[in-house]
Scaffold this motif. Structure first.
Motif: not given
Ligand code: BG6
Length: 478
Positions: A118-141
């Motif tokens: 239930s938190l996957f979407g929130d985390l993914a969105e914030r990684l983008r909004t706050f500029g933490l994720a780059t084009e080469t970043s990975r997420i593990v679920v």
């Protein structure tokens, strides 16, 4: 082989999985010299905590769950220097900029979602909004990746808004097990087996994942899930794919995953009378399943056995029998390929029926046996006997090769390397749900009550009958 430098953020960094598996696994990789000296592991969770308190928690986790005796204090201190903590609000704004400040620019950034879906979407969105994720970043679920096709699709769509499929690593920890990877080596590294690996020579295949533990403290989750969702849809399905798939042209992520997907898509719907569901009862030592999950009317299964068919040229007509359950006689995971009888016995009917069986033992006591038929020694005429060619991986690999790395160790390093071969693609997960959903729906619609079985047994009697009816029998769980 050292990996590139990385910053790994573990959301849910104070949780059970992080403490039991992810952090001790990272420590072992550090000790093995695989983790670069400047890599960082950042725990992130809701609680307020400073680096020192988190490090203390990590230290305790490694001592308790690290395996292989007490860790060297020098190693442990050096590892803990690479560990930090940041409190973040997954659904709010707090902590995100601070987390971003801790990340470096010139290294691999990976974000491990060790939290509920239930938190996957929130985390993914914030990684983008706050500029933490780059084009080469990975997420593990982590699993559960949905609890049916619809929810899995919704999760895939949600993640796809923020990350490309090549950046999403869906974990099925069975794929990280050494012996599971070994299935591919055995099949595709030897000339011996592949010519016989088809319906012409294989009578049937059995896949067993038996556990001695009950549902433990996870009753709340498990009672909404059951063995079908918890084990079959993912772990057993992955084993089935590896054993049944066509040889991929290369050992590369999409080549392997394309072949697995074809297997899932070729699975026939399972006939309702080819499934047995079970639920463990009580014995003198402990209460039964219903008491464990605190639901006296629970109809959730802690055991499933089923017969599946794959409709393709290689496997038409060869049944795959799958079973898994909790509170069974022994912890034993095994895949057995049972070959057909020799076409003609020159030794006459009294020689009996003899079969070659290739059994791959996944855990514990990892190894392989191949039953071959030989002459029973002695002067009593031509009497036949089946004996195993027996190989224990620990013995074969010697004292140094005997230490089997934990699945998570391997998988986390694959994330850093950017290798998705041992991770599930979105379409694979959806196809697996598309196969299990109708089965679950049909027993839910019927109000099916699982058959009781005794703790320490091999599951309900009906599971034995599933094979007896076909003139076959399960291998012993031992
Ligand atoms: C997990 C399931 O995915 O796998 C558990 O949720 C199960 O219910 C576990 O016990 C089994 O994993 P392993 O590695 O102990 O075989």
């Amino acid at each position: 082989i050292p990996v590139d430098s990385f910053d790994l953020v573990i959301f849910g960094g104070t949780g059970d999985l992080a403490r039991r598996k992810i952090l001790p696994g990272l420590f072992r990789r550090f000790r093995a010299g695989q983790m670069p000296a400047d890599a960082q592991v950042i725990g992130a969770a809701r609680s307020d905590m400073d680096d020192a308190a988190f490090r203390e928690m990590v230290r305790e986790a490694i001592v308790e769950f690290g395996g292989n005796g007490t860790p060297d204090p020098g190693d442990l201190d050096a590892f803990l220097e690479r560990v930090a903590y940041q409190s973040v609000d997954a659904k709010g704004e707090a902590g995100w900029s601070e987390l971003e400040d801790k990340l470096r620019d010139d290294c691999v950034r990976a974000f491990y979602f060790s939290v509920g879906p239930s938190l996957f979407g929130d985390l993914a969105e914030r990684l983008r909004t706050f500029g933490l994720a780059t084009e080469t970043s990975r997420i593990v679920v982590e699993k559960p990746f949905g609890n049916d096709l619809e929810s899995a699709r919704a999760l895939n769509r949600e993640l796809a808004q923020y990350f490309d499929e090549t950046q999403i690593y869906r974990i099925d920890h069975y794929l990280g097990k050494e012996t599971v990877q070994n299935l591919m080596a055995v099949r595709f590294g030897n000339v011996l087996f592949e010519p016989l690996w088809n319906a012409q020579f294989v009578d049937h295949i059995q896949i067993t994942v038996a556990e001695t533990v009950g549902v433990g403290g996870r009753g709340g989750y498990y009672d909404h899930s059951g063995a079908m969702r918890d084990m079959v849809q993912n772990h057993l399905m992955q084993l089935l794919c590896l054993i049944a798939m066509e040889p991929p042209a290369q050992f590369e992520p999409d080549a392997v995953r394309d072949e697995k997907l074809k297997v899932i898509r070729a699975l026939d719907p399972v006939e309702p009378h080819h499934i047995v569901r079970g639920q463990y009862g009580a014995d003198e030592k402990q209460p039964g399943y219903r008491a464990h999950v605190e639901n006296e009317r629970s109809r959730t299964e802690s055991f499933v056995a089923l017969k599946a068919h794959i409709s393709n040229w290689r496997w038409a007509g060869t049944p795959f029998y799958l079973r898994t359950g909790k509170m069974l006689r022994a912890r034993a995971s095994e895949i057995a390929v049972v070959f057909k009888d020799a076409p003609h016995s020159i030794f006459g009917a009294e020689a009996g029926r003899h079969r070659n069986v290739l059994a791959i033992r996944l855990q514990p006591n990892e190894g392989m046996t191949l039953d071959v038929t030989i002459k029973e020694p002695g002067p009593g005429g031509m009497r036949l006997l089946d004996v195993p060619l027996d190989m224990s991986f620990a013995d074969a690999l010697g004292p140094d090769g005997g230490e089997v790395p934990d699945a998570y160790e391997r998988l986390v390093m694959d994330v850093i390397r950017g290798n998705q071969t041992l991770f599930m693609r979105g379409d694979e997960v959806e196809a697996a749900w598309a196969w299990t959903d109708p089965l679950i729906d049909s027993w839910e619609a019927r109000g099916d009550v699982p058959k009781p079985y005794d703790p320490g047994s091999s599951g309900p009697e009906d599971a034995l009958m599933l094979m007896h009816r076909d003139g076959r029998r399960w291998r012993d769980i031992k």
